[in-house]
Design an enzyme around this catalytic site. Structure first.
Site, PDB file in Angstrom:
ATOM      1  N   ASN A 228       0.925  -1.299  -0.121  1.00 59.26           N
ATOM      2  CA  ASN A 228      -0.047  -0.045   0.054  1.00 59.26           C
ATOM      3  C   ASN A 228       0.955   1.400  -0.036  1.00 59.26           C
ATOM      4  O   ASN A 228       1.867   1.438   0.505  1.00 59.26           O
ATOM      5  CB  ASN A 228      -0.989  -0.033   1.195  1.00 59.26           C
ATOM      6  CG  ASN A 228      -0.502  -0.319   2.479  1.00 59.26           C
ATOM      7  OD1 ASN A 228       0.643  -0.780   2.714  1.00 59.26           O
ATOM      8  ND2 ASN A 228      -1.055   0.596   3.480  1.00 59.26           N
TER       9      ASN A 228
ATOM     10  N   GLU B 202      -3.040  -4.534  -3.238  1.00 62.64           N
ATOM     11  CA  GLU B 202      -3.371  -5.540  -4.294  1.00 62.64           C
ATOM     12  C   GLU B 202      -3.339  -4.801  -5.619  1.00 62.64           C
ATOM     13  O   GLU B 202      -2.965  -4.997  -6.574  1.00 62.64           O
ATOM     14  CB  GLU B 202      -4.881  -6.004  -4.012  1.00 62.64           C
ATOM     15  CG  GLU B 202      -5.104  -6.636  -2.700  1.00 62.64           C
ATOM     16  CD  GLU B 202      -5.219  -5.918  -1.374  1.00 62.64           C
ATOM     17  OE1 GLU B 202      -4.719  -4.955  -1.313  1.00 62.64           O
ATOM     18  OE2 GLU B 202      -6.165  -6.067  -0.627  1.00 62.64           O
TER      19      GLU B 202
ATOM     20  N   CYS C 226     -10.570  -2.978  -4.817  1.00 62.76           N
ATOM     21  CA  CYS C 226      -9.473  -4.048  -5.118  1.00 62.76           C
ATOM     22  C   CYS C 226     -10.174  -5.156  -5.845  1.00 62.76           C
ATOM     23  O   CYS C 226      -9.883  -5.755  -6.736  1.00 62.76           O
ATOM     24  CB  CYS C 226      -8.473  -4.179  -4.093  1.00 62.76           C
ATOM     25  SG  CYS C 226      -7.448  -3.099  -3.547  1.00 62.76           S
TER      26      CYS C 226
HETATM   27  N1  THU Z   1      -5.269  -1.430   2.314  1.00 64.67           N
HETATM   28  C1  THU Z   1      -4.872  -2.200   1.353  1.00 64.67           C
HETATM   29  O1  THU Z   1      -3.532  -2.070   0.991  1.00 64.67           O
HETATM   30  N2  THU Z   1      -5.503  -3.123   0.868  1.00 64.67           N
HETATM   31  C2  THU Z   1      -6.839  -3.487   1.365  1.00 64.67           C
HETATM   32  O2  THU Z   1      -7.282  -4.134   0.740  1.00 64.67           O
HETATM   33  C3  THU Z   1      -7.489  -2.721   2.576  1.00 64.67           C
HETATM   34  C4  THU Z   1      -6.726  -1.644   2.759  1.00 64.67           C
HETATM   35  C5  THU Z   1      -4.627  -0.255   2.763  1.00 64.67           C
HETATM   36  C6  THU Z   1      -5.032   0.978   2.496  1.00 64.67           C
HETATM   37  C7  THU Z   1      -4.591   1.988   3.687  1.00 64.67           C
HETATM   38  O3  THU Z   1      -3.180   2.451   3.230  1.00 64.67           O
HETATM   39  C8  THU Z   1      -4.514   1.209   4.738  1.00 64.67           C
HETATM   40  O4  THU Z   1      -4.685  -0.184   4.267  1.00 64.67           O
HETATM   41  C9  THU Z   1      -5.599   1.322   5.698  1.00 64.67           C
HETATM   42  O5  THU Z   1      -6.809   1.354   4.996  1.00 64.67           O
END
Ligand code: THU
Length: 137
Positions: free
Chosen positions: A43, A56, A95
């Protein structure tokens, strides 16, 4: 199965590069292409929060921009401030919709935690979904 454990390890490693100064929540993903190539993603948060990209989608966009279009499996894990625990990090709705663009119903999503791996299909995660074929009349 060994392949899936290796994919899970790649997802865990991908968390290391997470740019998450705002949430403190590190997410890693590893996407397996039909040809055996693995794309990882983390992320990437932004001071303007809505510009954040999930792990993702990072993995998918890296792969698609390299010309990959056929995928079989995705491993994903996330942790708040520290070591991986027993909880899963299920992909967010955006995602799931990105997966729907490029993957079939039987695409496998492996949720990775310290307690084990839970595997679901895209059809289970996103039932009655809207996809490219809906635009074809
Ligand atoms: N996040 C992801 O990377 N994937 C997900 O499916 C859920 C949320 C990240 C986004 C943000 O940087 C952090 O988790 C908190 O929401």
């Amino acid at each position: 199965m060994t392949d899936i454990i290796a994919l899970a390890e790649s997802a865990k490693k991908a968390m290391e590069n997470s740019h998450s100064p705002y949430s403190g929540f590190r997410v890693g993903a590893a996407l397996l292409c039909e040809d055996g190539t693995v794309y990882t993603g983390c992320n990437i948060e932004n001071a303007s929060y809505s510009a954040t990209c999930c792990a993702e989608r990072t993995a998918f966009f890296k792969a698609v921009s390299d010309g990959k279009l056929n995928f079989t499996d995705l491993a994903v894990c996330g942790v708040k401030d520290g070591e991986l625990e027993g909880t899963f990090c299920p992909p967010c709705g955006v995602c799931r919709q990105v997966m729907r663009e490029f993957c079939r119903d039987n695409f496998k999503i492996h949720l990775v935690s310290a307690a084990g791996i839970k595997t679901l299909t895209l059809a289970e995660l996103l039932p009655l979904s809207f996809g490219p074929e809906n635009l074809n009349g």
